[in-house]
Structures are given as C-alpha cells and as structure tokens.
Motif scaffolding. Structure first.
Motif, PDB file in Angstrom:
ATOM      1  N   GLY A  29      -8.295  24.167   1.801  1.00  0.00           N
ATOM      2  CA  GLY A  29      -8.883  25.024   2.683  1.00  0.00           C
ATOM      3  C   GLY A  29     -10.592  25.126   2.387  1.00  0.00           C
ATOM      4  O   GLY A  29     -10.927  24.699   1.265  1.00  0.00           O
ATOM      5  N   ARG A  30     -11.250  26.425   2.959  1.00  0.00           N
ATOM      6  CA  ARG A  30     -12.474  26.577   2.568  1.00  0.00           C
ATOM      7  C   ARG A  30     -12.653  27.321   1.323  1.00  0.00           C
ATOM      8  O   ARG A  30     -11.814  28.206   1.109  1.00  0.00           O
ATOM      9  N   ASN A  31     -13.700  27.301   0.449  1.00  0.00           N
ATOM     10  CA  ASN A  31     -14.005  28.049  -0.471  1.00  0.00           C
ATOM     11  C   ASN A  31     -12.962  28.096  -1.550  1.00  0.00           C
ATOM     12  O   ASN A  31     -12.591  29.124  -2.133  1.00  0.00           O
ATOM     13  N   VAL A  32     -12.417  26.954  -1.608  1.00  0.00           N
ATOM     14  CA  VAL A  32     -11.024  26.911  -2.749  1.00  0.00           C
ATOM     15  C   VAL A  32     -11.940  26.348  -4.270  1.00  0.00           C
ATOM     16  O   VAL A  32     -12.877  25.504  -4.243  1.00  0.00           O
ATOM     17  N   LEU A  33     -11.410  26.925  -5.219  1.00  0.00           N
ATOM     18  CA  LEU A  33     -12.005  26.453  -6.522  1.00  0.00           C
ATOM     19  C   LEU A  33     -10.738  26.559  -7.578  1.00  0.00           C
ATOM     20  O   LEU A  33     -10.146  27.388  -7.801  1.00  0.00           O
ATOM     21  N   LEU A  34     -10.586  25.408  -8.224  1.00  0.00           N
ATOM     22  CA  LEU A  34     -10.016  25.178  -9.480  1.00  0.00           C
ATOM     23  C   LEU A  34     -10.919  24.962 -10.648  1.00  0.00           C
ATOM     24  O   LEU A  34     -11.689  24.246 -10.549  1.00  0.00           O
ATOM     25  N   TYR A  35     -11.116  25.827 -11.490  1.00  0.00           N
ATOM     26  CA  TYR A  35     -11.901  25.800 -12.686  1.00  0.00           C
ATOM     27  C   TYR A  35     -11.515  24.507 -13.582  1.00  0.00           C
ATOM     28  O   TYR A  35     -10.293  24.662 -14.050  1.00  0.00           O
ATOM     29  N   HIS A  45       0.598  15.588  -1.735  1.00  0.00           N
ATOM     30  CA  HIS A  45       1.694  16.359  -1.108  1.00  0.00           C
ATOM     31  C   HIS A  45       1.283  18.152  -1.428  1.00  0.00           C
ATOM     32  O   HIS A  45       2.284  18.761  -1.047  1.00  0.00           O
ATOM     33  N   ILE A  46       0.222  18.271  -1.726  1.00  0.00           N
ATOM     34  CA  ILE A  46      -0.308  19.548  -2.078  1.00  0.00           C
ATOM     35  C   ILE A  46      -1.416  20.246  -1.068  1.00  0.00           C
ATOM     36  O   ILE A  46      -2.221  19.270  -0.797  1.00  0.00           O
ATOM     37  N   GLY A  47      -1.149  21.357  -0.747  1.00  0.00           N
ATOM     38  CA  GLY A  47      -1.868  21.920   0.070  1.00  0.00           C
ATOM     39  C   GLY A  47      -2.245  23.382  -0.408  1.00  0.00           C
ATOM     40  O   GLY A  47      -1.521  24.369  -0.875  1.00  0.00           O
ATOM     41  N   LEU A  48      -3.747  23.501  -0.258  1.00  0.00           N
ATOM     42  CA  LEU A  48      -4.387  24.838  -0.946  1.00  0.00           C
ATOM     43  C   LEU A  48      -5.036  25.457   0.214  1.00  0.00           C
ATOM     44  O   LEU A  48      -6.127  24.900   0.938  1.00  0.00           O
ATOM     45  N   GLY A  49      -4.777  26.822   0.345  1.00  0.00           N
ATOM     46  CA  GLY A  49      -5.385  27.816   1.664  1.00  0.00           C
ATOM     47  C   GLY A  49      -6.469  28.214   1.229  1.00  0.00           C
ATOM     48  O   GLY A  49      -7.281  27.890   0.043  1.00  0.00           O
ATOM     49  N   ASP A  50      -7.333  28.517   2.188  1.00  0.00           N
ATOM     50  CA  ASP A  50      -8.881  29.234   1.959  1.00  0.00           C
ATOM     51  C   ASP A  50      -9.027  30.031   0.844  1.00  0.00           C
ATOM     52  O   ASP A  50      -7.702  31.105   0.762  1.00  0.00           O
ATOM     53  N   VAL A  74       0.223  26.398  -1.203  1.00  0.00           N
ATOM     54  CA  VAL A  74      -0.469  27.527  -1.767  1.00  0.00           C
ATOM     55  C   VAL A  74      -1.281  28.028  -0.409  1.00  0.00           C
ATOM     56  O   VAL A  74      -2.061  27.458   0.240  1.00  0.00           O
ATOM     57  N   GLY A  75      -0.905  29.419  -0.271  1.00  0.00           N
ATOM     58  CA  GLY A  75      -1.572  30.019   0.826  1.00  0.00           C
ATOM     59  C   GLY A  75      -3.085  30.330   0.485  1.00  0.00           C
ATOM     60  O   GLY A  75      -3.766  29.915  -0.478  1.00  0.00           O
ATOM     61  N   SER A  76      -3.534  31.175   1.395  1.00  0.00           N
ATOM     62  CA  SER A  76      -4.871  31.746   1.356  1.00  0.00           C
ATOM     63  C   SER A  76      -5.071  33.057   0.580  1.00  0.00           C
ATOM     64  O   SER A  76      -4.244  33.810   0.394  1.00  0.00           O
ATOM     65  N   GLY A  77      -6.243  33.088  -0.128  1.00  0.00           N
ATOM     66  CA  GLY A  77      -6.491  34.299  -0.655  1.00  0.00           C
ATOM     67  C   GLY A  77      -5.686  34.418  -2.171  1.00  0.00           C
ATOM     68  O   GLY A  77      -5.582  35.720  -2.584  1.00  0.00           O
ATOM     69  N   CYS A  78      -5.185  33.414  -2.566  1.00  0.00           N
ATOM     70  CA  CYS A  78      -4.445  33.497  -3.936  1.00  0.00           C
ATOM     71  C   CYS A  78      -5.278  33.510  -5.203  1.00  0.00           C
ATOM     72  O   CYS A  78      -6.238  32.789  -4.948  1.00  0.00           O
ATOM     73  N   VAL A  79      -5.092  34.233  -6.155  1.00  0.00           N
ATOM     74  CA  VAL A  79      -5.629  34.102  -7.723  1.00  0.00           C
ATOM     75  C   VAL A  79      -4.880  33.952  -8.552  1.00  0.00           C
ATOM     76  O   VAL A  79      -4.045  34.712  -8.754  1.00  0.00           O
ATOM     77  N   PHE A  80      -5.025  33.003  -9.384  1.00  0.00           N
ATOM     78  CA  PHE A  80      -4.297  32.533 -10.482  1.00  0.00           C
ATOM     79  C   PHE A  80      -4.856  32.528 -11.702  1.00  0.00           C
ATOM     80  O   PHE A  80      -5.972  32.269 -11.939  1.00  0.00           O
ATOM     81  N   GLY A  81      -4.273  33.028 -12.706  1.00  0.00           N
ATOM     82  CA  GLY A  81      -4.731  33.106 -14.092  1.00  0.00           C
ATOM     83  C   GLY A  81      -5.056  31.634 -14.706  1.00  0.00           C
ATOM     84  O   GLY A  81      -4.649  30.821 -14.318  1.00  0.00           O
ATOM     85  N   TYR A  82      -5.080  31.954 -16.274  1.00  0.00           N
ATOM     86  CA  TYR A  82      -5.213  30.673 -16.863  1.00  0.00           C
ATOM     87  C   TYR A  82      -3.906  30.036 -17.310  1.00  0.00           C
ATOM     88  O   TYR A  82      -2.931  30.941 -17.131  1.00  0.00           O
TER      89      TYR A  82
END
Length: 201
Positions: A29-35, A45-50, A74-82
């Motif tokens: 999706g839009r504005n996705v970020l994995l540090y 096979h993986i989908g990431l939401g906005d 993974v849906g939208s607006g999720c925040v995952f820790g380290y």
C-alpha cells in the motif's frame, strides 16, 4: 523545525521503500515503511496495507507448503516494534491498526517432533491453524502467537504464549495465555475474572 525535518525524512524513507522494495511484495500500500535491516521470504505471497510501519529487525516469511496456497496479509495503519518475526505456510492475517511491542513472534506453523530418530531440525514444518490478529489489538513485548487467533481490540500481556484463540475485547496473559479480563457487552463495562474459558465473552 525538528518535527518538520522528521516528517520530511519519513516521507523520503517511504518513497525510497516504495521505489526499491515494494515490488518484492504481492501487494504494498501507500506510505509503507520497513526500517532496515529487514528480511523478506516469499514476498509475492505477502500483502502490506497503507501506512503500515515496521521497526528494524522485521522478518516476514510466507512460503506455502508444497501444493498449498499461502498468504501473509497485514492491514492498514499497523505499527510493529523492533525484531518482529511473522511466518506463514498457509494463512496469517493481521487486521488494521494492530500495534505490537518488540520481539513479537506470530506463526501459523510449528516444527514436527514426533520422529524421535530424526533431529527436530530435519523434520518438516507443519501447519497448525490459521491466525487472525483482530483489528485494533495490542500485542505486548516478547509475545508468541502460534496457530491461534486474537480477537478485536484485545491486549496480550508481555511474555505471553498464545496457543488458543482469544475472544474479542479481552485481556490475556500468561504461558499459555488465559483471559483475565473481558468486556461484558450486556453490562457495558469491563469485567475481571481469574480465568475465563476460551471462546467465551
């Protein structure tokens, strides 16, 4: 001024991710970020939401079992820790606005161990159960969720191991995790119990 610079840097990181890494995923999706650093296996096979963000050390793995289909959504607006590790061989779904702390492990599978003549590392990985993490839930530090689902707007306390489904609007703790608090819809308030039977509430 500092806030403006931080917003600009975040936007640049998102653009970089969209250009360089997003094509590796089945959907991004839009504005996705994995540090960085992060690791991805089976990105198709993986989908990431906005607007989903994952801090450093994420590992997303989706390698379907032979002859099977698989997805890690993974849906939208999720925040995952380290250092979150999410692995699927068939079906893991994380709904919108899920928040996790650090060192969380979510999996629909486990290693076989039944053949005592073969080291466990050489035995097959097998599907346990589909996993759904419900919208709006909070998963605490060092939690393991293995072949079980967590309902909507739940809290799973730090260091818990979830091996059975947790119903909507519950607080669960322990290893194995049990529900200690739940929202009583008829009374319109949260109730505490020593142990609430799984599936009730």
């Amino acid at each position: 001024m500092i806030g403006l610079v931080q917003r600009i840097l975040a936007k640049l990181r998102s653009l970089w991710f969209a250009c360089v890494h997003a094509p590796r995923f089945g959907r991004c999706g839009r504005n996705v970020l994995l540090y960085a650093p992060f690791r991805v296996n089976g990105g198709e096979h993986i989908g990431l939401g906005d607007r989903t963000v994952m801090q450093r050390g994420a590992w997303l793995y989706c390698e379907p079992s032979e002859g099977q289909s698989g997805r890690l959504h993974v849906g939208s607006g999720c925040v995952f820790g380290y250092n979150n590790h999410i692995t699927a061989v068939r079906d893991v779904v994380i709904e919108d606005h899920v928040l996790t702390a650090n060192n969380v492990y979510i999996s629909d599978n486990l290693h076989s161990y039944e053949d005592v003549g073969v080291p466990i590392m050489h035995q097959p990985v097998r599907f346990k159960n589909a996993v759904v993490i419900g919208e709006g839930s909070w998963i605490g530090e060092n939690v393991c969720i293995i072949g079980a689902s967590v309902g909507k707007n739940c809290v799973v306390g730090a260091n818990s191991v979830v091996t059975h489904d947790i119903p909507d609007f519950s607080v669960a703790v322990g290893s194995p995790a049990v529900v200690i608090r739940y929202y009583d819809r008829s009374a319109g308030r949260w109730e505490s119990k020593g142990v609430l039977r799984q599936g009730k509430g």
